[in-house]
Design an enzyme around this catalytic site. Structure first.
Site, PDB file in Angstrom:
ATOM      1  N   ARG A 161     104.240 -48.005 -37.607  1.00 36.92           N
ATOM      2  CA  ARG A 161     104.831 -48.663 -38.779  1.00 36.92           C
ATOM      3  C   ARG A 161     103.861 -48.667 -39.955  1.00 36.92           C
ATOM      4  O   ARG A 161     104.284 -48.644 -41.107  1.00 36.92           O
ATOM      5  CB  ARG A 161     105.274 -50.079 -38.401  1.00 36.92           C
ATOM      6  N   LYS A 178      94.834 -48.647 -25.448  1.00 37.14           N
ATOM      7  CA  LYS A 178      95.853 -48.615 -24.393  1.00 37.14           C
ATOM      8  C   LYS A 178      95.185 -48.489 -23.035  1.00 37.14           C
ATOM      9  O   LYS A 178      94.063 -47.989 -22.941  1.00 37.14           O
ATOM     10  CB  LYS A 178      96.768 -47.394 -24.608  1.00 37.14           C
TER      11      LYS A 178
HETATM   12  N1  BES Z   1     103.450 -44.853 -29.806  1.00 36.37           N
HETATM   13  C1  BES Z   1     103.606 -46.169 -29.336  1.00 36.37           C
HETATM   14  C2  BES Z   1     105.000 -46.455 -28.800  1.00 36.37           C
HETATM   15  C3  BES Z   1     105.315 -45.874 -27.449  1.00 36.37           C
HETATM   16  C4  BES Z   1     104.889 -46.491 -26.304  1.00 36.37           C
HETATM   17  C5  BES Z   1     106.083 -44.754 -27.343  1.00 36.37           C
HETATM   18  C6  BES Z   1     105.217 -45.979 -25.065  1.00 36.37           C
HETATM   19  C7  BES Z   1     106.430 -44.238 -26.108  1.00 36.37           C
HETATM   20  C8  BES Z   1     105.997 -44.849 -24.970  1.00 36.37           C
HETATM   21  C9  BES Z   1     103.363 -47.178 -30.472  1.00 36.37           C
HETATM   22  O1  BES Z   1     102.426 -46.798 -31.416  1.00 36.37           O
HETATM   23  C10 BES Z   1     102.839 -48.413 -29.830  1.00 36.37           C
HETATM   24  O2  BES Z   1     101.785 -48.373 -29.281  1.00 36.37           O
HETATM   25  N2  BES Z   1     103.612 -49.486 -29.922  1.00 36.37           N
HETATM   26  C11 BES Z   1     103.254 -50.714 -29.334  1.00 36.37           C
HETATM   27  C12 BES Z   1     103.601 -51.813 -30.302  1.00 36.37           C
HETATM   28  C13 BES Z   1     103.070 -53.154 -29.912  1.00 36.37           C
HETATM   29  C14 BES Z   1     101.567 -53.178 -30.013  1.00 36.37           C
HETATM   30  C15 BES Z   1     103.660 -54.198 -30.816  1.00 36.37           C
HETATM   31  C16 BES Z   1     104.026 -50.868 -28.026  1.00 36.37           C
HETATM   32  O3  BES Z   1     105.181 -50.450 -27.963  1.00 36.37           O
HETATM   33  O4  BES Z   1     103.457 -51.346 -27.063  1.00 36.37           O
HETATM   34 MN    MN Z   2     100.447 -47.325 -30.826  1.00 38.31          MN
END
Ligand code: BES
Ligand code: MN
Ligand code: ZN
Length: 505
Positions: free
Chosen positions: A363, A289
């Site tokens: 997931r 990230k």
């Molecule tokens: N934990 C995150 C989701 C999230 C993001 C929660 C921002 C709260 C605030 C999750 O594991 C994630 O990173 N999801 C990705 C999925 C994507 C790579 C398909 C996302 O939401 O960007």
């Molecule tokens: Mn994630």
């Protein structure tokens, strides 16, 4: 903080419950257009019209959420009176009431009053009953007095306000007293659960590790006579949870799989299973990230936290039903051992998954837990996860995202959320979206592209939840607040607890 009730016969001219109460502060509501609530009318009579004179003078407009603190009022037992504006009488909705209650508690907390007589819950709120108003009153106070202190060397300056209120007497109509007493008990239990959830969410990733969460589950089990089992790395491997394990691989912290069991009904009753995403830190892994705001990914275990908080609440209430909690917990970290884009893993279900983005890890841990849930022959399974940023874009911070193919289950969860003022909004789960998860090399990919990101995440989970009625709650937008008030909210403990209260009936 102790909540009790006192019945007050509003039809009697003088009522000792209200007027002789030797409390530090008595809290009453005033509507706009200078209409006094029943409790305010009583005080007005006892104080020779002081309340109505003040309201007429414009010192308290009656606007929702405005407050006026009076001291040394002659003619009553309490040393202070707090007048609280409630807006229009015929339009007193749940939000206005909650906002007014919060404003009232803020004013009370600023005085350091210890014994409070709370007559605000006596007013009628549209579409709500006296139990709701009483429970919400308790919850708003507890929400305001929660303080995070664990990792501060000295308490914050405003922490002094937190502990002053010791006793709250909720003044109610005699007809409602019994129900209100139950509602206050529920409110305290829910608040205790939310406090646990908030505390776990707020703890940093270097303290709240998977092993730490397992320790909390064990302590909870000890305190509340629950059954608990924690499966470590070896047993997770033996089970063949290949998808969950692939996420944990990049971390120096070992994964844990927590199984909690609350038995409030006969052994034959099929349980409700709650599955909570327990990523104690989500760096994104190799699909790392951006740095800005990455600290907030310590909250990626709020699904797990809400399962633990809900168990705390239902155990305290002694609900008569069976509930199982499943928490797959690990870190998502980049390293030479980490999973990487293109890797293919075999889940516990036997289905293979091509990991196209290591940041879609929630997931991957949940799917194995959903398969594991089958062994409990559940009546229903609900997973709770901070799953997608896309859910925050779709719904913002007010509603959790709800996904289910089961209309009855979805409706029950929506109704519970509405009743508990912890709302969810249903989003689609149509099979058409499944196509976005196609992989050339495995049974499915772990991402479905940018369109409808929350829906494809739910569609992924759906493939592992075919054996029972299932619903998924995406709490990415509701589990914590960002900005200056950064912190965990304790949601969706109220929704989940209400859902279980309703099912136990
Ligand atoms: N934990 C995150 C989701 C999230 C993001 C929660 C921002 C709260 C605030 C999750 O594991 C994630 O990173 N999801 C990705 C999925 C994507 C790579 C398909 C996302 O939401 O960007
Ligand atoms: Mn994630
Ligand atoms: Zn995550």
């Amino acid at each position: 903080m102790d909540f009790s009730t006192k019945a007050c016969d509003w039809n009697k001219a003088a009522d000792s419950a209200l007027l002789n109460a030797k409390s530090d502060c008595i809290v009453v509501g005033v509507f706009d257009a200078q209409t006094l609530s029943g409790a305010a009318q009583k005080l007005d009579a006892a104080t020779k019209g002081l309340v109505s004179r003040l309201v007429k003078s414009g010192d308290l407009g009656g606007k929702a959420g405005s407050t006026l603190m009076l001291r040394e009022v002659a003619g009553i037992g309490a040393s202070r009176v707090l007048l609280v504006g409630l807006g229009k009488q015929d339009a007193l909705g749940s939000k206005t009431f909650t906002d007014a209650a919060r404003a009232a508690w803020r004013a009370v907390l600023a005085t350091r009053a210890a014994n409070v007589t709370w007559a605000l819950a006596q007013v009628a709120v549209n579409d709500r009953d006296a139990s709701w108003s009483a429970r919400m009153s308790a919850l708003t106070l507890r929400e305001l007095t929660y303080q995070y202190t664990q990792t501060k060397s000295k308490p914050a300056a405003d922490a002094a306000n937190g502990g002053a209120v010791k006793k709250v007497i909720v003044v109610v109509d005699p007809a409602h007293e019994k129900a209100v007493r139950v509602a206050l008990k529920e409110g305290v239990a829910i608040a205790n659960g939310m406090d646990l959830t908030r505390e776990l969410g707020n703890l940093p990733g270097n303290i709240c590790t998977p092993t730490y969460l397992a320790g909390v589950a064990k302590q909870l089990a000890k305190d509340w006579k629950l059954k608990v089992e924690v499966l470590g790395q070896k047993r997770i491997e033996a089970l063949k949870m290949g998808s969950f394990l692939s996420v944990a691989k990049g971390s120096a912290q070992p994964p844990q799989f927590i199984v909690l069991q609350y038995q409030g009904a006969g052994a034959k009753q099929a349980p409700v299973v709650l599955v909570g995403k327990g990523i104690t830190f989500d760096s994104g892994g190799i699909s790392i990230k951006p740095g800005e705001g990455m600290d907030e990914m310590k909250y990626d275990m709020c699904g797990a936290g809400s399962v633990l908080g809900t168990f705390r609440a239902i155990a305290e209430m002694g609900l008569k039903l069976n509930v199982v909690g499943l928490i797959p917990t690990c870190e998502n970290m980049p390293s030479g051992n980490a999973n990487k884009p293109g890797d293919i893993v075999t889940s516990l279900s036997g289905q293979t998954i091509e990991i196209l983005n290591t940041d879609a890890e929630g997931r991957l841990v949940l799917c194995d837990a959903l398969t594991y849930a089958e062994r409990f022959k559940p009546a229903a399974v609900i997973d709770i996860a901070t799953l997608t940023g896309a859910c925050v874009i779709a719904l913002g911070h007010h509603n959790s995202g709800l996904f289910s193919k089961d209309d009855a289950l979805a409706d029950a969860l929506l109704a519970a959320g509405r009743h508990a003022s912890d709302p969810a909004w249903r989003l689609p789960l149509d099979d058409e979206y499944q196509e976005q998860l196609k992989s050339n090399f495995a049974d499915m990919a772990n991402i479905g592209g940018r369109p409808a990101g929350s829906v494809t995440a739910a569609c992924f989970l759906a493939r592992f939840a075919q054996a029972y009625p299932w619903a998924h709650l995406d709490i990415a937008g509701t589990a914590w607040k960002s900005g200056s008030a950064k912190g965990a909210t304790g949601r969706p403990v109220p929704l989940l607890t209400q859902f279980l209260i309703d099912r136990a009936k």
